[in-house]
Design a protein around this motif. Structure first.
Motif, PDB file in Angstrom:
ATOM      1  N   ASN A   4      42.735 -25.618  -8.007  1.00  0.00           N
ATOM      2  CA  ASN A   4      43.140 -24.682  -8.412  1.00  0.00           C
ATOM      3  C   ASN A   4      44.788 -24.643  -8.874  1.00  0.00           C
ATOM      4  O   ASN A   4      45.739 -24.288  -8.054  1.00  0.00           O
ATOM      5  N   ILE A   5      44.759 -25.508  -9.960  1.00  0.00           N
ATOM      6  CA  ILE A   5      46.065 -25.773 -10.931  1.00  0.00           C
ATOM      7  C   ILE A   5      46.527 -24.738 -11.489  1.00  0.00           C
ATOM      8  O   ILE A   5      45.897 -24.345 -12.633  1.00  0.00           O
ATOM      9  N   GLY A   6      47.780 -24.347 -11.172  1.00  0.00           N
ATOM     10  CA  GLY A   6      48.635 -23.170 -12.320  1.00  0.00           C
ATOM     11  C   GLY A   6      48.132 -21.730 -12.105  1.00  0.00           C
ATOM     12  O   GLY A   6      48.582 -20.870 -12.837  1.00  0.00           O
ATOM     13  N   SER A   7      47.303 -21.438 -11.187  1.00  0.00           N
ATOM     14  CA  SER A   7      46.929 -20.082 -10.902  1.00  0.00           C
ATOM     15  C   SER A   7      46.939 -19.730  -9.514  1.00  0.00           C
ATOM     16  O   SER A   7      46.327 -20.488  -8.454  1.00  0.00           O
ATOM     17  N   GLU A   8      47.502 -18.687  -8.896  1.00  0.00           N
ATOM     18  CA  GLU A   8      47.227 -18.322  -7.560  1.00  0.00           C
ATOM     19  C   GLU A   8      46.260 -17.105  -7.413  1.00  0.00           C
ATOM     20  O   GLU A   8      45.905 -16.720  -6.318  1.00  0.00           O
ATOM     21  N   TYR A   9      45.354 -16.988  -8.333  1.00  0.00           N
ATOM     22  CA  TYR A   9      44.303 -16.066  -8.455  1.00  0.00           C
ATOM     23  C   TYR A   9      43.096 -16.786  -8.389  1.00  0.00           C
ATOM     24  O   TYR A   9      42.827 -18.114  -8.581  1.00  0.00           O
ATOM     25  N   ARG A  10      41.939 -16.125  -7.993  1.00  0.00           N
ATOM     26  CA  ARG A  10      40.701 -16.892  -7.561  1.00  0.00           C
ATOM     27  C   ARG A  10      39.641 -15.685  -8.103  1.00  0.00           C
ATOM     28  O   ARG A  10      40.147 -14.490  -8.075  1.00  0.00           O
ATOM     29  N   SER A  11      38.584 -16.201  -8.935  1.00  0.00           N
ATOM     30  CA  SER A  11      37.707 -15.215  -9.581  1.00  0.00           C
ATOM     31  C   SER A  11      37.050 -14.185  -8.701  1.00  0.00           C
ATOM     32  O   SER A  11      36.185 -13.392  -9.021  1.00  0.00           O
ATOM     33  N   ASP A  12      37.031 -14.758  -7.306  1.00  0.00           N
ATOM     34  CA  ASP A  12      36.090 -14.114  -6.325  1.00  0.00           C
ATOM     35  C   ASP A  12      36.828 -13.235  -5.272  1.00  0.00           C
ATOM     36  O   ASP A  12      36.364 -12.483  -4.405  1.00  0.00           O
ATOM     37  N   CYS A  13      38.300 -12.798  -5.717  1.00  0.00           N
ATOM     38  CA  CYS A  13      39.125 -11.817  -4.913  1.00  0.00           C
ATOM     39  C   CYS A  13      39.553 -10.838  -5.775  1.00  0.00           C
ATOM     40  O   CYS A  13      40.541 -10.868  -6.328  1.00  0.00           O
ATOM     41  N   PHE A  14      38.642  -9.889  -5.616  1.00  0.00           N
ATOM     42  CA  PHE A  14      38.946  -8.424  -6.376  1.00  0.00           C
ATOM     43  C   PHE A  14      38.649  -7.362  -5.658  1.00  0.00           C
ATOM     44  O   PHE A  14      37.620  -7.424  -4.831  1.00  0.00           O
ATOM     45  N   GLU A  15      38.935  -6.171  -6.042  1.00  0.00           N
ATOM     46  CA  GLU A  15      38.603  -4.857  -5.413  1.00  0.00           C
ATOM     47  C   GLU A  15      38.498  -3.754  -6.508  1.00  0.00           C
ATOM     48  O   GLU A  15      39.309  -3.808  -7.140  1.00  0.00           O
ATOM     49  N   PHE A  16      37.635  -2.981  -6.101  1.00  0.00           N
ATOM     50  CA  PHE A  16      37.258  -1.953  -7.142  1.00  0.00           C
ATOM     51  C   PHE A  16      37.530  -0.400  -6.404  1.00  0.00           C
ATOM     52  O   PHE A  16      37.225  -0.369  -5.268  1.00  0.00           O
ATOM     53  N   GLN A  17      38.592   0.284  -7.043  1.00  0.00           N
ATOM     54  CA  GLN A  17      38.718   1.512  -6.429  1.00  0.00           C
ATOM     55  C   GLN A  17      38.558   2.693  -7.169  1.00  0.00           C
ATOM     56  O   GLN A  17      38.803   2.517  -8.638  1.00  0.00           O
ATOM     57  N   MET A  18      38.151   3.768  -6.770  1.00  0.00           N
ATOM     58  CA  MET A  18      37.760   5.154  -7.352  1.00  0.00           C
ATOM     59  C   MET A  18      38.647   6.099  -6.994  1.00  0.00           C
ATOM     60  O   MET A  18      38.308   6.439  -5.668  1.00  0.00           O
ATOM     61  N   ASP A  19      39.370   6.889  -7.760  1.00  0.00           N
ATOM     62  CA  ASP A  19      40.607   7.726  -7.241  1.00  0.00           C
ATOM     63  C   ASP A  19      41.304   7.493  -6.063  1.00  0.00           C
ATOM     64  O   ASP A  19      41.313   8.064  -4.903  1.00  0.00           O
ATOM     65  N   GLY A  20      41.760   5.977  -6.098  1.00  0.00           N
ATOM     66  CA  GLY A  20      42.423   5.446  -4.988  1.00  0.00           C
ATOM     67  C   GLY A  20      41.537   5.018  -3.617  1.00  0.00           C
ATOM     68  O   GLY A  20      42.143   4.638  -2.527  1.00  0.00           O
ATOM     69  N   ILE A  21      40.364   5.319  -3.670  1.00  0.00           N
ATOM     70  CA  ILE A  21      39.669   4.841  -2.276  1.00  0.00           C
ATOM     71  C   ILE A  21      38.450   3.691  -2.899  1.00  0.00           C
ATOM     72  O   ILE A  21      37.838   3.829  -3.992  1.00  0.00           O
ATOM     73  N   THR A  22      38.639   2.499  -2.014  1.00  0.00           N
ATOM     74  CA  THR A  22      37.565   1.522  -2.288  1.00  0.00           C
ATOM     75  C   THR A  22      36.272   1.953  -2.014  1.00  0.00           C
ATOM     76  O   THR A  22      35.806   2.444  -0.989  1.00  0.00           O
ATOM     77  N   VAL A  23      35.502   1.643  -3.100  1.00  0.00           N
ATOM     78  CA  VAL A  23      34.347   2.100  -2.882  1.00  0.00           C
ATOM     79  C   VAL A  23      32.925   1.165  -2.910  1.00  0.00           C
ATOM     80  O   VAL A  23      32.003   1.421  -2.436  1.00  0.00           O
TER      81      VAL A  23
END
Length: 147
Positions: A4-23
């Motif tokens: 992982n050169i040049g990026s602290e992000y990974r394509s498998d690390c994310f979250e979806f929220q609707m109206d502030g609640i993880t759904v």
């Protein structure tokens, strides 16, 4: 695994929220983009030479596709039902997709304002595959911002 050169992000690390609640936990998110319409104007200067100028217009909201393993009905499923059986304007919600670092810290967040489910597609049924079934939701929105 690639380094992982040049990026602290990974394509498998994310979250979806609707109206502030993880759904839900999603398998894939496509279509996140910020795009601004452009207008090109060609005029003639005092010497008869053409002058081209480009101007920024309105933001084009993205069309985002969410893919997940088919699950028991939840808030996302209920939102789908309400968006597709009644006036979608009444079912608009604020949703966010947050990128996380490899150690799970929130890092970058996309906010989709006035979002609604514009289409739904279950995965293909195939008796020979034996694979888990996925489902795909397409989300339209009025505005997108990045925090």
């Amino acid at each position: 695994m690639a380094e992982n050169i040049g990026s602290e992000y990974r394509s498998d690390c994310f979250e979806f929220q609707m109206d502030g609640i993880t759904v839900t936990t999603l398998k894939k998110v496509d279509g996140l983009a910020i795009e601004v319409e452009t207008a090109t104007v060609i005029t003639t200067d005092g010497k008869g030479k053409n002058v081209t100028q480009t101007f920024a217009g309105a933001q084009k909201p993205p069309i985002v596709t969410l893919t997940r393993g088919m699950a028991k009905p939840d808030a996302l499923t209920e939102w789908l039902k309400k968006s597709t059986t009644g006036p979608a304007d009444k079912e608009k919600k604020n949703v966010s997709i947050t990128y996380k670092t490899a150690d799970g810290k929130d890092k970058l967040q996309w906010d989709l304002k006035g979002a609604w489910v514009s289409s739904y597609r279950p995965g293909s049924l195939d008796v020979s595959s034996g694979q888990p079934l996925d489902e795909t939701f397409t989300i339209a929105c009025d505005e997108a911002t990045i925090k």
